[in-house]
Design an enzyme around this catalytic site. Structure first.
Site, PDB file in Angstrom:
ATOM      1  N   LYS A   1       0.694 -34.947  -2.068  1.00 51.98           N
ATOM      2  CA  LYS A   1       0.223 -34.015  -3.088  1.00 51.98           C
ATOM      3  C   LYS A   1       1.210 -33.937  -4.250  1.00 51.98           C
ATOM      4  O   LYS A   1       2.410 -33.803  -4.035  1.00 51.98           O
ATOM      5  CB  LYS A   1       0.022 -32.643  -2.462  1.00 51.98           C
ATOM      6  CG  LYS A   1      -1.032 -32.633  -1.357  1.00 51.98           C
ATOM      7  CD  LYS A   1      -1.062 -31.342  -0.584  1.00 51.98           C
ATOM      8  CE  LYS A   1       0.141 -31.182   0.315  1.00 51.98           C
ATOM      9  NZ  LYS A   1       0.027 -30.032   1.241  1.00 51.98           N
TER      10      LYS A   1
ATOM     11  N   THR B   1      -2.192 -20.030  -5.782  1.00 47.55           N
ATOM     12  CA  THR B   1      -1.999 -21.292  -5.060  1.00 47.55           C
ATOM     13  C   THR B   1      -1.553 -21.063  -3.618  1.00 47.55           C
ATOM     14  O   THR B   1      -1.151 -22.001  -2.940  1.00 47.55           O
ATOM     15  CB  THR B   1      -0.954 -22.165  -5.777  1.00 47.55           C
ATOM     16  OG1 THR B   1       0.270 -21.417  -5.919  1.00 47.55           O
ATOM     17  CG2 THR B   1      -1.441 -22.589  -7.154  1.00 47.55           C
TER      18      THR B   1
ATOM     19  N   GLY C   1      -1.652 -20.985   0.100  1.00 48.98           N
ATOM     20  CA  GLY C   1      -2.482 -21.621   1.118  1.00 48.98           C
ATOM     21  C   GLY C   1      -3.170 -22.897   0.692  1.00 48.98           C
ATOM     22  O   GLY C   1      -4.044 -23.396   1.406  1.00 48.98           O
ATOM     23  N   THR C   2      -2.802 -23.462  -0.449  1.00 54.05           N
ATOM     24  CA  THR C   2      -3.465 -24.695  -0.891  1.00 54.05           C
ATOM     25  C   THR C   2      -3.214 -25.843   0.081  1.00 54.05           C
ATOM     26  O   THR C   2      -4.123 -26.648   0.352  1.00 54.05           O
ATOM     27  CB  THR C   2      -2.996 -25.101  -2.295  1.00 54.05           C
ATOM     28  OG1 THR C   2      -1.567 -25.106  -2.335  1.00 54.05           O
ATOM     29  CG2 THR C   2      -3.526 -24.149  -3.350  1.00 54.05           C
ATOM     30  N   GLY C   3      -1.997 -25.942   0.607  1.00 47.27           N
ATOM     31  CA  GLY C   3      -1.707 -27.021   1.546  1.00 47.27           C
ATOM     32  C   GLY C   3      -2.483 -26.882   2.839  1.00 47.27           C
ATOM     33  O   GLY C   3      -3.028 -27.869   3.368  1.00 47.27           O
ATOM     34  N   CYS C   4      -2.555 -25.666   3.373  1.00 50.62           N
ATOM     35  CA  CYS C   4      -3.346 -25.410   4.582  1.00 50.62           C
ATOM     36  C   CYS C   4      -4.806 -25.775   4.349  1.00 50.62           C
ATOM     37  O   CYS C   4      -5.462 -26.405   5.188  1.00 50.62           O
ATOM     38  CB  CYS C   4      -3.266 -23.935   4.965  1.00 50.62           C
ATOM     39  SG  CYS C   4      -1.599 -23.286   5.175  1.00 50.62           S
TER      40      CYS C   4
END
Length: 273
Positions: free
Chosen positions: A180, A214, A216-219
């Protein structure tokens, strides 16, 4: 009268909780539902956090985490597994060993080490365990730039470096990598997906939005990827659709205000406004 019953596509998340609802188990389950899967969970830690930061982490005993995983897989099963925050070496090894006893190919690992707020979520000694003992046994990892730097032991400063970094993270071409690019500052956001099974680099482009929401975007991205794999999509299609989902969730979530820090994305933007 006998009637043939339908089957859900099933996705299991192994991660920590987030009482504010934007990340962790809560975000994973929302994402599974939004992307067409029945979601189950094994909670590894109860995290005291909100949109401003993390106040504390209360680990669940390792044997109890293993029990949750077995309870789900022995009864319901899973077409894909998403792994999030694993805070200790003991837990990492236990999760790896337990999953190895089940025939699940679609394992997506989000190598969570630091929260959006900057708070550490992984014990320092567990980084090497994650890198050397778990990553080689999953199908896809989804690191951001700081996580990739920590795993590689070097800085990543430019967009042009991402393809090589993704390949270097792939354990010699055994593990696909969704790298990412959100921490870079180019006008266009271009994530890189390295399909290790076909040795192909796939750039995934989206508009870069100026929004504080943003959390929790990775989760959410890794859970969407697991959900699309659970539904039977190939690697490139799953990565493309996960990218489209998270980009839409960020764009829709930018219009809302929740909390006083990094707000969440809009997980159900396709269904309600």
């Amino acid at each position: 009268m006998n009637r043939e019953m339908k089957s859900y596509k099933r996705a299991l998340t192994i991660a920590g909780s987030d009482p504010s609802g934007g990340a962790g188990i809560q975000a994973d389950l929302k994402t599974f539902s939004a992307c067409g899967c029945f979601g189950t969970s094994a909670i590894v830690a109860v995290v005291d956090e909100n949109t401003v930061g993390v106040t504390g982490v209360h680990p669940v005993p390792v044997e109890f985490v293993v029990g949750q995983i077995r309870s789900v897989l022995d009864d319901i099963g899973a077409d894909a597994v998403k792994i999030g925050m694993l805070h200790s070496s003991e837990l990492i090894r236990a999760v790896r060993q337990t999953l190895s006893e089940y025939d699940i190919r679609n394992v997506v690992l989000d190598p969570v080490m630091v929260a959006t707020s900057g708070d550490p979520l992984l014990q320092q000694e567990a980084v090497a365990t994650l890198r050397d003992e778990l990553i080689p046994h999953v199908r896809i990892i989804t690191p951001n730039i700081p996580e990739a730097e920590l795993l590689l032991g070097r800085r990543i400063c430019r967009q042009e470096e991402l393809p090589e970094a993704a390949r270097d993270l792939s354990c010699g071409g055994r593990v696909s990598v969704f790298l990412k690019a959100g921490h870079l500052h180019d006008r266009e956001l271009v994530d890189i997906f390295y399909n290790a099974e076909e040795e192909r680099i796939l750039p995934l482009r989206s508009e870069r939005l100026d929004t504080p929401n943003t959390h929790g975007t990775g989760c959410t991205l890794s859970s969407a990827l697991a959900a699309f794999l659970a539904r039977g999509e190939g690697l490139d299609d799953a990565a493309t659709h996960a990218k489209e989902y998270i980009a839409g969730a960020i764009a829709a979530g930018a219009a809302y205000r929740i909390g006083h820090g990094h707000g969440p994305v809009h997980h159900f933007y396709r269904f309600w406004e």
